[in-house]
Design an enzyme around this catalytic site. Structure first.
Site, mmCIF file in Angstrom:
data_model
loop_
_atom_site.group_PDB
_atom_site.id
_atom_site.type_symbol
_atom_site.label_atom_id
_atom_site.label_comp_id
_atom_site.label_asym_id
_atom_site.label_seq_id
_atom_site.Cartn_x
_atom_site.Cartn_y
_atom_site.Cartn_z
ATOM 1 N N CYS A 270 21.874 -11.027 6.495
ATOM 2 C CA CYS A 270 20.625 -10.587 6.859
ATOM 3 C C CYS A 270 20.575 -10.275 8.438
ATOM 4 C CB CYS A 270 19.627 -11.700 6.792
ATOM 5 S SG CYS A 270 20.085 -13.257 8.168
ATOM 6 N N HIS A 318 17.090 -16.841 9.333
ATOM 7 C CA HIS A 318 17.177 -15.718 8.612
ATOM 8 C C HIS A 318 16.195 -14.785 9.330
ATOM 9 C CE1 HIS A 318 17.422 -13.474 4.869
ATOM 10 N NE2 HIS A 318 16.027 -13.198 4.825
ATOM 11 N N HIS A 330 15.077 -6.894 4.062
ATOM 12 C CA HIS A 330 15.874 -7.950 4.433
ATOM 13 C C HIS A 330 17.129 -7.955 3.338
ATOM 14 C CE1 HIS A 330 14.541 -11.544 1.988
ATOM 15 N NE2 HIS A 330 13.885 -10.490 1.421
#
Length: 355
Positions: A270, A318, A330
């Site tokens: 990520c 994240h 993402h």
């Protein structure tokens, strides 16, 4: 008259103990199925498997960010160590040149009628012995005194560089040990997730993915999600050319696989995707989510614009790139490639505008 004898005591570990151990082992055998009638591990429903797998992926991502941070610091330590070693080697070459010049002067002095004892000591195998002797410079002419002073400074600088290199080496070893620990954690979490998913049929795994997408769409209904955002529309709404370039890069990487620790160009985790996207726009971002959230100006969710970084979970483990209308691009986890998704699919933690 019968003799009265004291009953003999059983030794510890005797029959009574053996009986207890036998009973315990029998119970353990029954519990583990040694006798053929043990209880099998409970069967989990697909929904329970998904919940456990999602939790494992999130825990693996936390460890991945820690791994990325440790790797960044290890790389920096290695770079500093190499720089110190190169500088020490350069200073050592300079020292050799200085000693060679003193040797030439000593040879000339010898030809003229003898070698000064202090110069002989200078050219010995242990020149550091005399360099701390303040009286040495008084026993040679001014030219030799200046040369000896340079040698003294070079020796001290070399020793300083070697000491700094030892410190960096210790730091590097510590970072490498942290890398190994976090790698084990990630590997274990992902392995456990794969094991859980392997219990499901292919159809059940596909259904879980479909159910997850449907659930996220339902949660986003009535909010700001208006459907897929085109790359051109997202770029037009971005606050600047660099944010637009980062968004365009992210769109170009849709479908790329998730690989923990990867920063592209063909696979990403990520924070690696975010770093690569802004690198393509000429902006250097830190490697981890923990650092990336502090790399720009914090913005409230109500003011998000394409190119903003959106962070999730209480531990900020994240990150995605916002592209407008409640959506982001993402790199989710090993079960899914880089994709477009609603920002509602995870607990929102904050947002940052880089430019």
């Amino acid at each position: 008259m019968a003799a009265h004898r004291k009953p003999r005591q059983r030794a510890f570990g005797g029959g009574t103990t053996r009986t207890a151990v036998t009973i315990a082992l029998a119970g353990a055998a029954s519990a583990t199925g040694f006798d053929g009638t043990g209880h099998a591990e409970p069967t989990l429903s697909p929904a329970q498997v998904k919940a456990k797998v999602d939790k494992l992926y999130q825990e693996a991502e936390v460890a991945t960010e820690k791994y990325d941070g440790a790797k960044e610091k290890a790389d920096e330590a290695a770079q500093r160590l190499n720089g110190l070693r190169d500088e020490a080697a350069r200073r050592t070459d300079q020292l050799a040149s200085a000693r060679e010049a003193l040797g030439s002067a000593a040879a000339a002095q010898y030809r003229e009628g003898g070698l000064d004892p202090s110069v002989r000591l200078l050219l010995s195998s242990d020149p550091a012995r005399y360099l701390d002797d303040a009286a040495f410079a008084e026993r040679v002419d001014s030219r030799q005194a200046a040369a000896v002073a340079r040698v003294r400074d070079q020796l001290r600088e070399i020793e300083r560089l070697r000491g700094a290199a030892r410190v960096e080496l210790a730091s590097l070893k510590s970072r490498q040990a942290e890398l190994r620990r976090q790698k084990r954690t990630v590997t274990e979490k992902l392995g456990e997730a794969r094991g859980l998913l392997s219990r499901l049929t292919r159809e059940q795994r596909a259904q879980l993915t479909a159910d997850g997408s449907a659930g996220r769409s339902a949660r986003s209904a009535g909010r700001d999600l208006l459907g897929p955002v085109s790359p051109s529309a997202a770029a037009a709404e971005a606050p600047g050319a660099r944010a637009a370039a980062a968004v365009a890069y992210a769109y170009g990487k849709l479908g790329s696989p998730y690989v923990w620790g990867a920063t592209g160009p063909d696979a990403f985790d990520c924070s690696g995707l975010v770093q690569a996207a802004y690198h393509s726009a000429g902006i250097s971002l830190p490697r981890t989510t923990y650092a990336q959230i502090g790399a720009g100006r914090r913005v409230p969710r109500s003011e998000l614009l394409p190119g903003d970084l959106v962070f999730f979970y209480s531990g900020v483990s994240h990150v995605g790139i916002y592209v407008g209308h409640g959506q982001m691009i993402h790199a989710p986890n090993p079960s899914a490639p880089v994709r477009l998704a609603p920002i509602d699919e995870m607990p929102f933690a904050g947002a940052t505008r880089v430019v």
